[in-house]
Design a protein around this motif. Structure first.
Motif, short mmCIF file in Angstrom:
data_model
loop_
_atom_site.label_atom_id
_atom_site.label_comp_id
_atom_site.label_asym_id
_atom_site.label_seq_id
_atom_site.Cartn_x
_atom_site.Cartn_y
_atom_site.Cartn_z
N UNK A 44 -16.11 1.64 -14.02
CA UNK A 44 -14.98 1.15 -14.81
C UNK A 44 -13.73 2.02 -14.71
N UNK A 45 -13.78 3.12 -13.93
CA UNK A 45 -12.53 3.77 -13.58
C UNK A 45 -11.88 2.94 -12.48
N UNK A 46 -10.67 3.32 -12.07
CA UNK A 46 -9.94 2.50 -11.10
C UNK A 46 -9.36 3.35 -9.99
N UNK A 47 -9.19 2.74 -8.83
CA UNK A 47 -8.47 3.35 -7.72
C UNK A 47 -7.17 2.59 -7.52
N UNK A 48 -6.10 3.35 -7.32
CA UNK A 48 -4.78 2.75 -7.07
C UNK A 48 -4.53 2.82 -5.56
N UNK A 49 -4.56 1.68 -4.88
CA UNK A 49 -4.55 1.64 -3.43
C UNK A 49 -3.25 0.99 -2.94
N UNK A 50 -2.52 1.65 -2.03
CA UNK A 50 -1.28 1.08 -1.52
C UNK A 50 -1.53 0.06 -0.41
N UNK A 51 -0.76 -1.03 -0.44
CA UNK A 51 -0.82 -2.06 0.60
C UNK A 51 0.51 -2.10 1.35
N UNK A 52 0.43 -2.38 2.65
CA UNK A 52 1.62 -2.67 3.46
C UNK A 52 1.51 -4.12 3.92
N UNK A 53 2.53 -4.93 3.57
CA UNK A 53 2.44 -6.39 3.76
C UNK A 53 3.69 -6.89 4.49
N UNK A 73 -7.74 -6.38 5.97
CA UNK A 73 -6.86 -5.75 6.94
C UNK A 73 -7.47 -4.48 7.48
N UNK A 74 -6.62 -3.47 7.70
CA UNK A 74 -7.06 -2.19 8.26
C UNK A 74 -6.49 -1.05 7.44
N UNK A 75 -7.24 0.07 7.39
CA UNK A 75 -6.76 1.28 6.72
C UNK A 75 -6.03 2.10 7.78
N UNK A 76 -4.73 2.28 7.59
CA UNK A 76 -3.92 2.92 8.62
C UNK A 76 -3.23 4.19 8.10
N UNK A 77 -2.87 5.03 9.05
CA UNK A 77 -2.19 6.29 8.71
C UNK A 77 -0.94 6.45 9.57
N UNK A 78 0.02 7.19 9.03
CA UNK A 78 1.13 7.68 9.86
C UNK A 78 1.60 9.00 9.28
N UNK A 79 2.28 9.78 10.10
CA UNK A 79 2.80 11.07 9.66
C UNK A 79 4.23 10.92 9.17
N UNK A 85 7.25 19.90 7.37
CA UNK A 85 5.94 19.64 7.95
C UNK A 85 5.59 18.16 7.80
N UNK A 86 4.55 17.75 8.52
CA UNK A 86 4.12 16.36 8.47
C UNK A 86 3.11 16.13 7.35
N UNK A 87 3.26 15.00 6.68
CA UNK A 87 2.31 14.61 5.63
C UNK A 87 1.65 13.30 6.05
N UNK A 88 0.33 13.26 5.98
CA UNK A 88 -0.42 12.06 6.36
C UNK A 88 -0.31 11.02 5.25
N UNK A 89 0.22 9.86 5.59
CA UNK A 89 0.40 8.77 4.62
C UNK A 89 -0.56 7.64 4.99
N UNK A 90 -1.33 7.17 4.01
CA UNK A 90 -2.35 6.15 4.25
C UNK A 90 -2.06 4.90 3.43
N UNK A 91 -2.33 3.73 4.03
CA UNK A 91 -2.24 2.48 3.27
C UNK A 91 -3.06 1.41 3.97
N UNK A 92 -3.35 0.34 3.22
CA UNK A 92 -4.05 -0.80 3.80
C UNK A 92 -3.02 -1.73 4.42
N UNK A 93 -3.10 -1.90 5.74
CA UNK A 93 -2.23 -2.84 6.45
C UNK A 93 -2.85 -4.23 6.34
#
Length: 208
Positions: A44-53, A73-79, A85-93
């Protein structure tokens, strides 16, 4: 485009839209937008997941906050370059989406299958209570020579098994995408709360 490459990164999530659409970027004249979805866990806790649409999948002038949505879709990353410095950013495409009447229970609302290669030595540790954990970084191939770099976390016997992986090993895993907040120290006096995303692994195997 190879079906095999599409199959090595499959995500399905269902949850409640938690933010309005905001513009992200454009590729070959196609605009992409981001929004967050709150996905319930069994606890019953929650995850906040980013989408790219893509703007071709949704009316970007509408605010869908509070509606329930199912996406695949797919779980994707970009820097993203920030603070020298570079930061790894993740979202569901998102490849497909539909609006649904209600949320299902947590077991069916967050599912990911990944197949890729270990790209740094797993980090194995135990919590103060003795729980075994291993952190993995998985490189998942995409078409046109690109790769996504996905942080994964294993528990218990999966953690012990993963601790023996070498860089370059080919693995497949099932799990769920989870979010967690952490505090980033920006200076002696300044901190910032950020959200990290990773795959919590439920099944794991090495592929010959």
């Amino acid at each position: 485009m190879s079906d095999k490459i599409i199959e090595n990164n499959q995500v399905t999530i269902m949850g409640e839209v938690a933010s309005p659409l905001t513009y992200s970027h454009e590729v070959f004249g196609e605009g992409f937008y981001v929004m967050d979805v709150m996905v319930k866990r069994l606890s019953n806790s929650e995850d906040r997941i980013p989408l790219t649409i893509s703007e071709r999948l949704i009316d970007v002038n509408q605010d869908y906050t509070g509606e329930f949505i199912k996406v695949s879709g797919q779980f994707r990353s970009y820097n993203r370059h920030e603070e020298q410095k570079n930061r790894l950013v993740l979202s569901v495409f998102v490849r497909e989406l539909e609006f649904v009447d209600e949320e299902l229970d947590g077991a069916k609302t967050n599912h990911i299958l990944l197949e890729g290669y270990i790209c740094k030595k797993p980090i194995y540790r135990k919590t103060p209570l003795g729980r075994e954990i291993a952190d993995l970084l998985l490189a998942v191939n995409r078409p046109y020579g690109k790769s996504d770099y996905i942080p994964c976390i294993c528990w218990g016997r999966n953690a012990r098994y993963a601790s023996g992986f070498e860089v370059g090993e080919h693995v497949q895993l099932l799990g769920r995408i989870q979010s967690r907040n952490y505090v980033k120290k920006l200076s002696e006096a300044e901190t910032e709360t950020r959200t990290a995303y990773e795959v919590s692994v439920s099944k794991l195997e090495c592929i010959e």
